[in-house]
Design an enzyme around this catalytic site. Sequence first.
Site, PDB file in Angstrom:
ATOM      1  N   TYR A 159       0.826  -1.205   0.000  1.00 50.67           N
ATOM      2  CA  TYR A 159       0.000   0.000   0.000  1.00 50.67           C
ATOM      3  C   TYR A 159       0.868   1.267   0.000  1.00 50.67           C
ATOM      4  CZ  TYR A 159      -2.276   4.047   1.705  1.00 50.67           C
ATOM      5  OH  TYR A 159      -2.684   5.346   1.818  1.00 50.67           O
ATOM      6  N   HIS A 212      -2.600   0.315   6.699  1.00 50.86           N
ATOM      7  CA  HIS A 212      -3.772   0.197   5.832  1.00 50.86           C
ATOM      8  C   HIS A 212      -4.571  -1.074   6.112  1.00 50.86           C
ATOM      9  CE1 HIS A 212      -5.992   1.496   2.138  1.00 50.86           C
ATOM     10  NE2 HIS A 212      -5.572   2.662   2.576  1.00 50.86           N
TER      11      HIS A 212
HETATM   12  C1  GCO Z   1      -4.554   7.642   3.767  1.00 49.34           C
HETATM   13  C2  GCO Z   1      -5.484   6.651   3.193  1.00 49.34           C
HETATM   14  C3  GCO Z   1      -5.823   6.799   1.751  1.00 49.34           C
HETATM   15  C4  GCO Z   1      -6.923   5.813   1.356  1.00 49.34           C
HETATM   16  C5  GCO Z   1      -7.844   6.458   0.381  1.00 49.34           C
HETATM   17  C6  GCO Z   1      -8.933   5.550  -0.118  1.00 49.34           C
HETATM   18  O1  GCO Z   1      -4.071   7.390   4.859  1.00 49.34           O
HETATM   19  O2  GCO Z   1      -4.360   8.672   3.163  1.00 49.34           O
HETATM   20  O3  GCO Z   1      -5.246   5.383   3.689  1.00 49.34           O
HETATM   21  O4  GCO Z   1      -4.769   6.794   0.874  1.00 49.34           O
HETATM   22  O5  GCO Z   1      -6.375   4.654   0.836  1.00 49.34           O
HETATM   23  O6  GCO Z   1      -8.397   7.569   0.976  1.00 49.34           O
HETATM   24  O7  GCO Z   1      -9.816   6.251  -0.900  1.00 49.34           O
HETATM   25 MG    MG Z   2      -4.653   5.685   5.789  1.00 52.41          MG
END
Ligand code: GCO
Ligand code: MG
Length: 402
Positions: A159, A212
Amino acid sequence: MKITDAKVIVSSPDRNFVTLKLVTEDGTYGLGDATVNGRELAVVAYLQEHLIPCLIGMDAQNIEDIWQYFYRGAYWRRGPITMASIAAIDMALWDIKGKLANMPVYQLLGGKSRKAVLVYGHANGSTEDEVVEQVGHYLAQGYKAIRVQCSVPGVQDSYGVSADKAFYEPAAGALPEVCSWNTAKYLDFIPGIFEKLRATYGYDVQLLHDVHHRLTPNEAAHLGKSLEPFRLFWLEDATPAELQEGFRHIRRHTTTPLAVGEVFNSIYDCTTLITEQLIDYIRTTSTHAGGITGLRKIAALAEPFHVKTGCHGPTDISPIGMAACMHFNLAVPNFGIQEFMIHTEKINRVFPAGYTLKDGYVYLDDQPGLGVDLDEKLAGQYPYSRKYLPVNRLEDGSMWNW
Ligand code: GCO
Ligand code: MG
């Protein structure tokens, strides 16, 4: 001051946004962000079909009563679609109130509690060396706090790592991308990154990391423990938080600060987490948790329990939603930090905004209201196009959290 018109504008300048525009009888208008990434049109239908008919004719000045009408008055309460719709109305009403009072919204929330809003940037890379270089890049720009994500060797999809270093947006077209994940490799790899970063840059920079939602509570406890020597500002979404009690186990085993809540939409998603002091930062954000009014209720609950705010601020929050957070951040006593993922030039042209980033802080100008506009003509040039966030599977094919 009657609400005489309400319009939902869906536009896709580099990514989809849902914007609500409310107009009052004297021609004053307010804007609100209702973007739910990958589920945009569900919010549009909820607003157009169910809320707007009730809203027309209401007194725009009664922000709390309108919030209660759509929250308490709905038999089917809560949920991301409902709360993003209420959020957009709430933001637009604060915008209108500010314009009528000729004051920026933060003044109406009690005034400045700080000179500016501390934000964190996003360093990511596909190798350790690239991550170290990217952190250096953010430091050179004056950032005081940096989130760090790195590809894990042997894991197909980690992620938060993107080819475009400036603009991270994982939602893509056609059908959801299917990612592949391996927890054991991730757990072995991540502490080494932070060890290297501390060896390179020392302890004078705040480092953050977003799991995540990919670990179980026990795995999260293990990761938190192994990261303790590197003193993170926070470890985010260490485990999915539908089960708030799951955080008891993590908390018992590590002093690494914990942040959670970007997918929460009401105060009831975090009552246990806050009142049992299971977290350090609550990540609820204006667009997804009922607007400024929703955020204020959550922050007020969090304050006596030593929980600070850390609003979600990815690119899927429009500049209107971002501005709503910034006004809230400037005023709220228990502010922690604000996530700030910068928008593309095209987005900034569609939504000209009155906030500026300088040396790791965001400053608001003193425009009345939220200080963001929408160029409707330009917005009309970028029609909505369906996009999905990815889904995630373990290597054996089992579904996992993305
Ligand atoms: C973050 C988030 C985002 C999400 C996204 C999904 O911490 O910024 O985890 O990157 O993945 O908002 O729409
Ligand atoms: Mg996040």
